[in-house]
Design a protein around this motif. Structure first.
Motif, short mmCIF file in Angstrom:
data_model
loop_
_atom_site.label_atom_id
_atom_site.label_comp_id
_atom_site.label_asym_id
_atom_site.label_seq_id
_atom_site.Cartn_x
_atom_site.Cartn_y
_atom_site.Cartn_z
N ASN A 53 6.51 -4.74 3.11
CA ASN A 53 6.02 -4.70 4.48
C ASN A 53 6.10 -6.07 5.16
O ASN A 53 5.24 -6.43 5.96
CB ASN A 53 4.56 -4.20 4.51
CG ASN A 53 4.44 -2.77 4.03
OD1 ASN A 53 5.33 -1.95 4.28
ND2 ASN A 53 3.35 -2.46 3.33
N GLN A 54 7.13 -6.82 4.85
CA GLN A 54 7.28 -8.18 5.38
C GLN A 54 8.29 -8.24 6.51
O GLN A 54 8.81 -9.32 6.83
CB GLN A 54 7.70 -9.13 4.26
CG GLN A 54 6.69 -9.20 3.12
CD GLN A 54 7.09 -10.20 2.06
OE1 GLN A 54 7.77 -11.18 2.33
NE2 GLN A 54 6.66 -9.96 0.82
N GLY A 55 8.58 -7.10 7.15
CA GLY A 55 9.46 -7.10 8.30
C GLY A 55 8.75 -7.59 9.55
O GLY A 55 7.60 -8.05 9.52
N GLU A 56 9.44 -7.48 10.68
CA GLU A 56 8.86 -7.91 11.95
C GLU A 56 7.66 -7.02 12.30
O GLU A 56 7.74 -5.80 12.22
CB GLU A 56 9.92 -7.82 13.05
CG GLU A 56 9.48 -8.41 14.38
CD GLU A 56 10.58 -8.37 15.41
OE1 GLU A 56 10.33 -8.80 16.55
OE2 GLU A 56 11.69 -7.90 15.07
N ALA B 17 10.70 -3.53 5.29
CA ALA B 17 11.85 -4.41 5.07
C ALA B 17 12.37 -4.16 3.66
O ALA B 17 11.62 -3.70 2.77
CB ALA B 17 11.46 -5.88 5.26
N TYR B 18 13.64 -4.48 3.45
CA TYR B 18 14.30 -4.16 2.19
C TYR B 18 15.00 -5.39 1.62
O TYR B 18 15.50 -6.24 2.37
CB TYR B 18 15.33 -3.04 2.39
CG TYR B 18 14.74 -1.76 2.94
CD1 TYR B 18 14.28 -0.76 2.08
CD2 TYR B 18 14.62 -1.56 4.31
CE1 TYR B 18 13.72 0.41 2.58
CE2 TYR B 18 14.08 -0.40 4.82
CZ TYR B 18 13.63 0.59 3.95
OH TYR B 18 13.07 1.73 4.45
N CYS B 19 15.01 -5.44 0.29
CA CYS B 19 15.73 -6.49 -0.44
C CYS B 19 16.79 -5.81 -1.30
O CYS B 19 16.50 -4.83 -2.02
CB CYS B 19 14.75 -7.29 -1.31
SG CYS B 19 15.53 -8.66 -2.20
N TRP C 213 16.16 -6.93 5.00
CA TRP C 213 16.88 -6.03 5.90
C TRP C 213 15.90 -5.05 6.53
O TRP C 213 14.98 -4.55 5.89
CB TRP C 213 17.95 -5.26 5.14
CG TRP C 213 18.99 -6.13 4.49
CD1 TRP C 213 18.87 -6.77 3.29
CD2 TRP C 213 20.27 -6.45 4.99
NE1 TRP C 213 20.02 -7.49 3.01
CE2 TRP C 213 20.90 -7.31 4.05
CE3 TRP C 213 20.97 -6.10 6.14
CZ2 TRP C 213 22.18 -7.80 4.22
CZ3 TRP C 213 22.25 -6.60 6.31
CH2 TRP C 213 22.84 -7.44 5.37
N SER C 214 16.15 -4.74 7.79
CA SER C 214 15.37 -3.72 8.47
C SER C 214 16.08 -2.37 8.35
O SER C 214 17.22 -2.28 7.90
CB SER C 214 15.18 -4.09 9.94
OG SER C 214 16.44 -4.13 10.60
N ASP C 215 15.40 -1.30 8.78
CA ASP C 215 16.02 0.02 8.73
C ASP C 215 17.25 0.10 9.62
O ASP C 215 18.24 0.75 9.25
CB ASP C 215 14.99 1.08 9.16
CG ASP C 215 13.97 1.36 8.08
OD1 ASP C 215 14.37 1.54 6.91
OD2 ASP C 215 12.76 1.39 8.40
N ASP C 216 17.21 -0.54 10.77
CA ASP C 216 18.34 -0.47 11.69
C ASP C 216 19.54 -1.28 11.20
O ASP C 216 20.68 -0.98 11.57
CB ASP C 216 17.92 -0.98 13.07
CG ASP C 216 16.84 -0.10 13.69
OD1 ASP C 216 16.78 1.08 13.32
OD2 ASP C 216 16.07 -0.61 14.53
#
Length: 391
Positions: free
Chosen positions: A162-165, A170-172, A197-200
């Motif tokens: 949960n370290q996205g904007e 978010a993904y590693c 990385w984000s989903d988009d």
């Protein structure tokens, strides 16, 4: 003349390159005075003035018809031309030292350039000061950037946090790539900006590959996704990335889905071949900060794969299960399972099944620098990323 000789002053007059001929004795004897040049007063030497007066007196006494005055005139004319040559020679030397005089031309030979003063200047690229520059009709060469080479790799694990904007998902990504010498290498794929990385930003095929398979049997554990092949263009890693992650992070531009791994069994065999049996050979004791973490600035890889086994799986409500592993007799307890958010049961059933298999291949990775606060030093916790079967 009486002896048939040609008068030296007869015939067409030669144009002088410098100035008109000065009045000579023959012109004075004929009683014709040349027009005065409009160049202002000019001082004449006393010797030339006396010579001119004596010539006039002799011509009046002899009537201007004797041969002697004509010979003297011829000699005077020759002397005048000779004096011109002398003056021309002296004038050229003076002009070379003090610059050319007005109204006088230089030597008929072109002046040789001074090679030390030659300067090569580029051709003008555009019109300056209102001048129009005509373009060359020849062909123009267009500069086209070289196309970047696409790199393919096998994506073998994905973790979610949960370290996205704005604390979004978010993904590693971690993958298996090849070195120029043909050997295999573990890499972490990162975007141009940030670490995750984000989903988009992920390809569409990578967003649904974590869902439970429709062909799964009731009670069957939810397995991790099947490895896939992705393509990307390698970018430049920012200088802000330091420590262990700089050895394995690769900037992946234009990440795209290529296809499924045709023979997954061969991929698992390759992972078994590169697996290490000694954890201290990869992460020496000097790099350990705690029994479960490493020092952030250690010069060690952030991704490693080992031959080992699972000793125990600890269930945790609403959190990642903790796993106790052993690698060549060295225990490492309570490692968090990083991909728990991609399982409906947080991966607990799958971890228990792998525990029953005894031997397995463990993919471990280092988290980003973590600060606990207080007086505790910063550290990089060790995470369990994925487990592969032994071949």
């Amino acid at each position: 003349s009486s002896d048939g000789r040609r008068h030296p002053t007869s015939g067409p007059a030669r144009p002088s390159p410098r100035r008109e001929c000065r009045p000579c004795a023959c012109a004075l004897g004929a009683g014709v005075m040349p027009p005065m040049q409009q160049k202002g007063p000019r001082r004449r030497s006393r010797t030339k003035a006396n010579s001119s007066v004596r010539s006039q007196s002799r011509l009046r006494e002899g009537g201007g018809a004797q041969e002697t005055p004509r010979r003297r005139c011829s000699m005077s004319a020759k002397g005048g031309r000779a004096s011109k040559r002398r003056r021309t020679g002296s004038g050229s030397s003076s002009s070379s030292s003090h610059g050319p005089r007005s109204g006088r031309s230089g030597s008929p030979l072109p002046k040789m350039p001074q090679w030390n003063d030659l300067v090569l200047t580029p051709a003008p690229s555009s019109a300056q000061n209102g001048e129009h520059i005509q373009k060359s009709p020849g062909p123009r060469v267009a500069m086209v950037p070289r196309a970047a080479k696409q790199i393919t790799a096998a994506l073998i694990t994905v973790t979610k946090n949960n370290q996205g904007e704005d604390k979004t998902a978010a993904y590693c990504l971690a993958a298996l790539a090849g070195n120029p010498d043909g050997s295999a290498r573990l890499i972490r794929l990162v975007p141009d900006i940030g670490h995750f990385w984000s989903d988009d930003s992920l390809p569409q095929e990578c967003r649904e590959m974590h869902l439970r398979a429709r062909t799964a049997l009731p009670g069957e554990p939810q397995w991790p996704f099947q490895p896939i092949v992705v393509g990307f263009e390698a970018g430049t890693l920012p200088d802000a990335v330091t420590g262990p992650h700089r050895m394995d992070d690769v900037v992946a531009r234009k990440l795209e889905y290529v296809g499924e791994v045709e023979e997954p069994q061969r991929l698992y065999e390759q992972l078994n071949r590169i697996a290490c049996d000694d954890i201290l050979a990869v992460w020496p004791e000097r790099a350990w900060a705690t029994p479960r973490s490493l020092i952030p600035n250690s010069e060690v890889p952030s991704l490693a794969i080992f031959n080992g086994e699972i000793k125990w799986v600890h269930w945790r409500d609403g959190a990642a299960p903790h796993v106790d592993i052993v690698v060549d007799g060295k225990p490492v307890d309570r490692l968090p399972y990083a991909a728990h958010r991609l399982h409906d049961d947080r991966g607990y059933a799958m971890l228990q099944w792998m525990q029953e298999q005894r031997s397995c291949v463990l993919l471990l990775g280092l988290s980003r620098t973590f600060f606990k606060g207080g007086s505790a030093p910063p550290q990089c916790p060790i995470l369990l990323l994925r487990i592969f079967p032994c071949c």
